[in-house]
Design an enzyme around this catalytic site. Structure first.
Site, mmCIF file in Angstrom:
data_model
loop_
_atom_site.group_PDB
_atom_site.id
_atom_site.type_symbol
_atom_site.label_atom_id
_atom_site.label_comp_id
_atom_site.label_asym_id
_atom_site.label_seq_id
_atom_site.Cartn_x
_atom_site.Cartn_y
_atom_site.Cartn_z
ATOM 1 N N ASN A 227 0.844 -1.196 0.000
ATOM 2 C CA ASN A 227 0.000 0.000 0.000
ATOM 3 C C ASN A 227 0.883 1.250 0.000
ATOM 4 O O ASN A 227 2.102 1.155 0.033
ATOM 5 C CB ASN A 227 -0.968 -0.021 1.186
ATOM 6 C CG ASN A 227 -0.247 -0.079 2.501
ATOM 7 O OD1 ASN A 227 0.419 0.873 2.884
ATOM 8 N ND2 ASN A 227 -0.348 -1.210 3.197
ATOM 9 N N LYS A 303 9.297 -17.217 -9.497
ATOM 10 C CA LYS A 303 8.598 -16.072 -10.093
ATOM 11 C C LYS A 303 7.452 -16.613 -10.948
ATOM 12 O O LYS A 303 7.662 -17.508 -11.786
ATOM 13 C CB LYS A 303 9.579 -15.280 -10.954
ATOM 14 C CG LYS A 303 8.963 -14.043 -11.543
ATOM 15 C CD LYS A 303 9.946 -13.305 -12.429
ATOM 16 C CE LYS A 303 9.207 -12.215 -13.176
ATOM 17 N NZ LYS A 303 9.930 -11.759 -14.335
ATOM 18 N N PHE A 339 -5.377 4.318 13.911
ATOM 19 C CA PHE A 339 -5.509 5.299 12.841
ATOM 20 C C PHE A 339 -6.517 4.769 11.826
ATOM 21 O O PHE A 339 -6.666 3.553 11.677
ATOM 22 C CB PHE A 339 -4.159 5.535 12.146
ATOM 23 C CG PHE A 339 -3.288 6.519 12.885
ATOM 24 C CD1 PHE A 339 -2.704 6.181 14.094
ATOM 25 C CD2 PHE A 339 -3.066 7.786 12.367
ATOM 26 C CE1 PHE A 339 -1.910 7.089 14.791
ATOM 27 C CE2 PHE A 339 -2.275 8.709 13.050
ATOM 28 C CZ PHE A 339 -1.696 8.353 14.257
ATOM 29 N N LYS A 353 -14.654 1.911 13.849
ATOM 30 C CA LYS A 353 -13.394 1.215 14.165
ATOM 31 C C LYS A 353 -13.000 1.431 15.614
ATOM 32 O O LYS A 353 -12.502 0.529 16.290
ATOM 33 C CB LYS A 353 -12.266 1.694 13.239
ATOM 34 C CG LYS A 353 -12.393 1.133 11.840
ATOM 35 C CD LYS A 353 -11.345 1.649 10.885
ATOM 36 C CE LYS A 353 -11.751 1.271 9.462
ATOM 37 N NZ LYS A 353 -10.932 1.841 8.438
ATOM 38 N N LYS A 357 -12.854 -2.030 17.692
ATOM 39 C CA LYS A 357 -11.532 -2.496 18.120
ATOM 40 C C LYS A 357 -11.248 -2.129 19.576
ATOM 41 O O LYS A 357 -10.143 -2.346 20.067
ATOM 42 C CB LYS A 357 -10.451 -1.936 17.193
ATOM 43 C CG LYS A 357 -10.691 -2.285 15.717
ATOM 44 C CD LYS A 357 -9.496 -2.019 14.830
ATOM 45 C CE LYS A 357 -9.879 -2.195 13.363
ATOM 46 N NZ LYS A 357 -8.751 -2.409 12.478
HETATM 47 N N1 CTP Z 1 -5.015 -2.600 11.735
HETATM 48 C C1 CTP Z 1 -4.420 -3.687 12.342
HETATM 49 N N2 CTP Z 1 -4.412 -4.900 11.705
HETATM 50 C C2 CTP Z 1 -5.017 -5.055 10.514
HETATM 51 C C3 CTP Z 1 -5.632 -3.960 9.897
HETATM 52 C C4 CTP Z 1 -5.604 -2.737 10.537
HETATM 53 O O1 CTP Z 1 -3.902 -3.556 13.443
HETATM 54 N N3 CTP Z 1 -4.988 -6.234 9.924
HETATM 55 C C5 CTP Z 1 -5.009 -1.305 12.427
HETATM 56 C C6 CTP Z 1 -4.301 -0.213 11.684
HETATM 57 O O2 CTP Z 1 -2.952 -0.127 12.074
HETATM 58 C C7 CTP Z 1 -5.074 1.028 12.082
HETATM 59 C C8 CTP Z 1 -6.476 0.532 12.346
HETATM 60 O O3 CTP Z 1 -6.355 -0.878 12.536
HETATM 61 O O4 CTP Z 1 -4.585 1.600 13.277
HETATM 62 C C9 CTP Z 1 -7.448 0.785 11.234
HETATM 63 O O5 CTP Z 1 -6.903 0.266 10.048
HETATM 64 P P1 CTP Z 1 -7.720 0.345 8.684
HETATM 65 O O6 CTP Z 1 -6.927 -0.314 7.608
HETATM 66 O O7 CTP Z 1 -8.172 1.768 8.475
HETATM 67 O O8 CTP Z 1 -9.026 -0.475 9.067
HETATM 68 P P2 CTP Z 1 -9.502 -1.918 8.843
HETATM 69 O O9 CTP Z 1 -9.957 -2.434 10.153
HETATM 70 O O10 CTP Z 1 -8.492 -2.730 8.112
HETATM 71 O O11 CTP Z 1 -10.794 -1.706 7.962
HETATM 72 P P3 CTP Z 1 -10.927 -1.333 6.386
HETATM 73 O O12 CTP Z 1 -9.608 -1.724 5.734
HETATM 74 O O13 CTP Z 1 -12.066 -2.169 5.961
HETATM 75 O O14 CTP Z 1 -11.204 0.138 6.333
#
Ligand code: CTP
Length: 423
Positions: A227, A303, A339, A353, A357
């Site tokens: 990403n 690969k 975040f 979230k 969480k």
């Molecule tokens: N996070 C995490 N582990 C994951 C995904 C996310 O600990 N597998 C944490 C990120 O570090 C961030 C928060 O969760 O602090 C929100 O991450 P985000 O990618 O915005 O949310 P998701 O829960 O993955 O939801 P979505 O991708 O559907 O928006």
């Protein structure tokens, strides 16, 4: 805080303000933004600092020493050697007595000299001779800023010498070009100086675990799912917490050279393992990292070759949600911050979230807004607490956002300590 809002009379001749008792060397190098350094010198003095201006020979082409002398009420230093060529030891004394050396504007030329330790003029000599903290506010044409030489030099100053770089802003240059390279505003620089010098040690003794960057989930030996996260926010968080005296551990996918422990990981599972190893002993976990939600079920050892088929199917499986797992098992004396980078319905998604969480705080930002967020030194965020409060921070350097979050965290941890003692 905007020190401009503080009336001059409130500082009076005794100069009492947030920078009271601090000695700042303000280095001014030769760029058009030197005129803004006049306002900056005045602001810093009004905030209580004893400001000593050191100008490069080129800076004098833009502003006269008399202007700075009048604004700071101190002599201005320009010459490396006295009239008869003799060395002036008072310059070294000045370098040694300063609490901070701030260079604004810092030109590409000065930045290049500083990164190699060239001191053929007074300002470079003072910076080489000081043990004070150094902050630089670069200002130059966007193409000069982007040049690999300038980027390399800034990297050396930031990572090896630990100078704080105040990110230049975007806008129209004096030369008519548009882009990033304008010196940060006087407000931003003043605020960053105040928070740097007032940097309380409010996180001393606290173990803070911070994650940064984007995870990479391998597909084969050459490809991965990744990403756009640059890791800048997480690194700014770690630097800010460290500056406040915290014992920081940074778990990151982006290599960075720091004096606190840095654990470099690649995948979400690596990150989970590293975070879980440290979690029990931490007072706070700040998950800034962009963790991949899915990874390929099978990682090819060779690969993957192109075939005749137009389509290819990659099967993915869910990664652990680190924050979700730990949010549900955290102790009452631990704080968890997440975040949320969203492309739509920011507030709602961030709120969900936060709740799902079981976080104490979540920082949300809208990734569709140009020039902030991924890869940028700036962001604009909304901060939500588990108690239901909400705060919007307008566009500002990521380090300034990190400082703000550290203030909240220090308060929260102090309250938790207090309630534990009260029991
Ligand atoms: N996070 C995490 N582990 C994951 C995904 C996310 O600990 N597998 C944490 C990120 O570090 C961030 C928060 O969760 O602090 C929100 O991450 P985000 O990618 O915005 O949310 P998701 O829960 O993955 O939801 P979505 O991708 O559907 O928006």
């Amino acid at each position: 805080m905007n020190t401009d809002d503080i009336p001059e009379s409130s500082f009076g001749t005794h100069d009492t303000g947030p920078l009271d008792g601090k000695t700042i060397i303000l280095g001014v190098s030769g760029g058009i933004a030197a005129y803004k350094a006049c306002d900056l010198a005045s602001r810093l003095r009004k905030a209580g600092a004893d400001v000593h201006v050191v100008m490069t020979p080129h800076a004098k082409a833009f502003v006269t020493p008399l202007t700075f002398q009048t604004l700071t009420r101190n002599p201005v230093h320009c010459e490396q050697f006295g009239e008869h060529g003799e060395w002036k030891p008072e310059h070294i004394e000045l370098a040694q007595s300063a609490d901070l050396v701030l260079v604004a504007p810092a030109t590409a030329n000065l930045i290049a000299k500083l990164s190699t330790g060239i001191c053929d003029e007074l300002l470079g000599t003072i910076i080489l001779a000081t043990q004070a903290e150094v902050m630089l506010a670069p200002a130059m044409n966007p193409i000069m800023l982007e040049h690999p030489a300038t980027q390399f030099n800034l990297g050396v100053l930031q990572n090896r010498y630990r100078y704080e770089i105040i990110p230049p802003d975007m806008g129209e240059m004096a030369c008519g070009d548009w882009g990033t390279g304008k010196m940060a505003s006087v407000d931003t620089i003043t605020d960053m100086v105040v928070s740097r010098l007032m940097a309380n040690r409010s996180l001393t003794g606290k173990q803070i675990l911070i994650t940064a960057g984007g995870t990479r989930e391998p597909i084969d030996p050459v490809r991965f799912i990744g990403n756009r996260s640059s890791g800048k926010m997480g690194i700014a968080m770690a630097d800010a917490a460290h500056a406040r005296g915290a014992d920081v551990t940074l778990i990151t996918t982006v290599e960075v050279d720091r004096s606190y422990p840095v654990v470099v990981v690649e995948t979400a599972q690596d990150m989970q393992e590293a975070v879980e190893t440290e979690f029990d002993s931490c007072d706070a976990l700040i998950m800034t990292a962009a963790v991949a939600d899915y990874r390929p079920i099978v990682v090819s050892r060779q690969k993957i070759k192109k075939t005749d088929s137009d389509d290819i199917v990659l099967e993915l499986t869910k990664n652990p949600d680190i924050l979700d797992l730990l949010g549900h098992v955290k102790r009452k004396d631990q704080v968890i911050i997440g975040f949320a980078a969203e492309s739509d319905d920011l507030l709602n998604n961030a709120q969900q979230k936060l709740k799902r969480k079981q976080l104490d705080l979540i920082i949300g930002n809208d990734i569709t807004v140009p020039d902030i967020g991924f890869g940028s030194d700036f962001n604009a965020v909304v901060i939500l607490t588990a108690e239901g409060t909400r705060e919007n921070l307008p566009r500002m350097p990521k380090r300034a956002i990190a400082d703000h979050i550290c203030n909240w965290l220090a308060n929260r941890l102090a309250n938790l300590d207090h309630s534990t003692v009260a029991k």
